[in-house]
Enzyme design. Sequence first.
Site, PDB file in Angstrom:
ATOM      1  N   GLY A  28       0.804  -1.214   0.000  1.00  0.00           N
ATOM      2  CA  GLY A  28       0.000   0.000   0.000  1.00  0.00           C
ATOM      3  C   GLY A  28       0.833   1.259   0.000  1.00  0.00           C
ATOM      4  O   GLY A  28       0.384   2.316  -0.440  1.00  0.00           O
ATOM      5  N   MET A  29       2.089   1.186   0.483  1.00  0.00           N
ATOM      6  CA  MET A  29       2.938   2.364   0.586  1.00  0.00           C
ATOM      7  C   MET A  29       3.879   2.514  -0.609  1.00  0.00           C
ATOM      8  O   MET A  29       4.112   3.612  -1.094  1.00  0.00           O
ATOM      9  CB  MET A  29       3.756   2.293   1.882  1.00  0.00           C
ATOM     10  CG  MET A  29       4.601   3.517   2.165  1.00  0.00           C
ATOM     11  SD  MET A  29       5.542   3.328   3.698  1.00  0.00           S
ATOM     12  CE  MET A  29       4.234   3.204   4.891  1.00  0.00           C
ATOM     13  N   THR A  31       6.162   0.169  -4.051  1.00  0.00           N
ATOM     14  CA  THR A  31       6.420  -1.023  -4.842  1.00  0.00           C
ATOM     15  C   THR A  31       7.924  -1.239  -4.907  1.00  0.00           C
ATOM     16  O   THR A  31       8.682  -0.292  -5.124  1.00  0.00           O
ATOM     17  CB  THR A  31       5.850  -0.880  -6.264  1.00  0.00           C
ATOM     18  OG1 THR A  31       4.440  -0.637  -6.176  1.00  0.00           O
ATOM     19  CG2 THR A  31       6.095  -2.146  -7.082  1.00  0.00           C
ATOM     20  N   VAL A  32       8.358  -2.484  -4.701  1.00  0.00           N
ATOM     21  CA  VAL A  32       9.783  -2.806  -4.686  1.00  0.00           C
ATOM     22  C   VAL A  32      10.141  -3.550  -5.969  1.00  0.00           C
ATOM     23  O   VAL A  32       9.458  -4.499  -6.360  1.00  0.00           O
ATOM     24  CB  VAL A  32      10.152  -3.661  -3.461  1.00  0.00           C
ATOM     25  CG1 VAL A  32      11.639  -3.984  -3.465  1.00  0.00           C
ATOM     26  CG2 VAL A  32       9.775  -2.944  -2.180  1.00  0.00           C
ATOM     27  N   ASP A 141       7.038   1.095  12.460  1.00  0.00           N
ATOM     28  CA  ASP A 141       6.236   0.108  11.721  1.00  0.00           C
ATOM     29  C   ASP A 141       6.918  -1.260  11.760  1.00  0.00           C
ATOM     30  O   ASP A 141       7.143  -1.894  10.732  1.00  0.00           O
ATOM     31  CB  ASP A 141       6.040   0.571  10.271  1.00  0.00           C
ATOM     32  CG  ASP A 141       4.871  -0.145   9.590  1.00  0.00           C
ATOM     33  OD1 ASP A 141       4.061  -0.765  10.303  1.00  0.00           O
ATOM     34  OD2 ASP A 141       4.782  -0.079   8.354  1.00  0.00           O
TER      35      ASP A 141
END
Length: 644
Positions: A28-29, A31-32, A141
């Site tokens: 959601g934060m 893309t790797v 996180d």
Amino acid sequence: MEIQVADTLLGTLVDGRYRIRGRVARGGMATVYMGVDERLERTVALKIINPAQVREARFVERFTDEAKTIARLTHPNVVAVYDQGTHGGLPYLVMEFVRGRTLRDVLAERGRLNPGEALAIMEQMLSAIAAAHRAGLVHRDVKPENVLVAEAPSGGSTNLVDSVVKVADFGLARAVEASADDEAGQLMATVAYVAPELVTNGHADARTDVYSAGIVLFEMLTGRVPYDGDQPVQVAWQHVDRDVPPPSALVPSLPVVLDDLVARATRRDPGARPTDAGALLAEVQQVRDDLGTSSNASTAVLRQVSAPTQVISSVATERPQWTRLPEQKPGRRRAETQQGFGAKARALRDQLMAQKRGRTAVAAAIVTLGLLAVVGGWWFGMGRYTVAPQFTGMAKAEADAQAVRGGFTIKYADGRYDEQVAKDMVISQDPPASARIVKGGTITLVLSLGPERYKVPDVVGTDLTQAKVDLEQAKLVVKEGPKKFDDSLPEGVVIAVDPKPGTEVKAGSTVTVTVSKGKAPITVPNVIGKNINEARTILQQLGLTVVEQYKDSDRGKDEVIAQSPTDGAGVERNAEIKLEVSKGPPAIIVPRVVDLPCPQAQQVLQQQQLNSRIEGNPNGVVRFQNPGENNQVAPGTEVVLGCF
């Protein structure tokens, strides 16, 4: 078939340096991607922030400042940050590429970890987080998705105790949170691991990471998080209102010392927790030493002893240098104490031997010790042994009950796939049945995981290179089928797989991939509404084959009323174009109107979609008609009426 849009970044050169080769993960934060630094010729990971996270103009500035802080954080258990920048208006980080899996993937496969593995992973996690805390950085996180478990430096070992653990995304949540709208109750941390103070007042410090790490330890030991609910807010407030339950409530074999460790890390009051990750690390190392876990023990053997505590038998080994606490060495006082004790013992011996009664007591003691040695020799040689019962072929519950009846301790090794034996049935044991074993000893059982099956991943719409990576990671063999033209997907993108996505197949099964050749070279024109002869000429001039099918229609005879493929579609030369052609309206049978008054005869013909023309007296009676009755004519045909 549902079409997926191909990733346009695959193959892109970012900042004139980083060539994107494949997509690793999407969240959601961000893309790797896996890429290659073409300047230094090394494999790197690129984390590109998703467009939805970039909410205001100052985000890039905040993200850049946070990246600089992370880049200064150098530690063996921290994913290194090499570079940062923006591409297409989206911030990105260039990081160390870690070959391995996330802790989330490990837990999804294994369910839960044994105490030795959980504590070994926890040590390296906390070493990384402690380095961040010393630098004044809070992760915010901590969760299994941000913990990477790489191969052991020696390679080849499946023991997680030997694995290298790296923590990622330091400070990234803070940068994104700073750019978001100031909405009440907004939490950047995942609710399953969120600390109570983040829920109540949004405050985060080093103790917030300690709480989240405690929840991760709970999940590693039990295979689940402590709270769940239908809505995220319900889960979040359970952290505020309830104490985390002891892990042994879910896994009774766990020692009490692990319950205490989880309880201290997850106190609802931040002041009651360890002050930072370094303090929690010291407690984890102490617990690990007390239990005796080591990198050479794949599983910890738990034994119930007479005291309330439990111990884990294993062989201690050296930890990595960066995770060790200062060792305590015996000092001079201990040596002096030992020397003093030896002198007192010698003096007592001389006093006993100087008296007859003392010599008699010594002789009796020697005889007694001899008898004890004989009995002890029998006990340790034969008396304490029995034979191992048969466990192979039993279900897990039945094996546990059998072990309780026989007074044995059961240890479960990693399961093994088997095509013939059902899941959770014992397929092997060590020692084997009827072998000699100490009474109350430990028997290691291996349970069947059932037939090894893997779901075919959905790679439709994915670049062929990435599709091969995804399929091979699912232990499947890739076979390229004949390429096909496709109007929707560009060349090199997968348009279909066989078996279909989601199908469960054996490991090593072949999956045939069909790859797009792009849009076909000939574009089908629109010939609907044209006469069949004209339409046939147009299509044949393009090198296409016409297949005609005639149907009844209200449209004019020989008019094209439908075509397949539709106009605009791409086809190859000699492709068939199916045309539906009108046979014209259906024929109408002329009714008999002779002997009817002329006005009435006209009404009857009009109802049958026929025209009429009167010859003679319009108010007379019809004496003849042309065409005559029962003739088949087209709609709108004129019928001549002779009226007199």
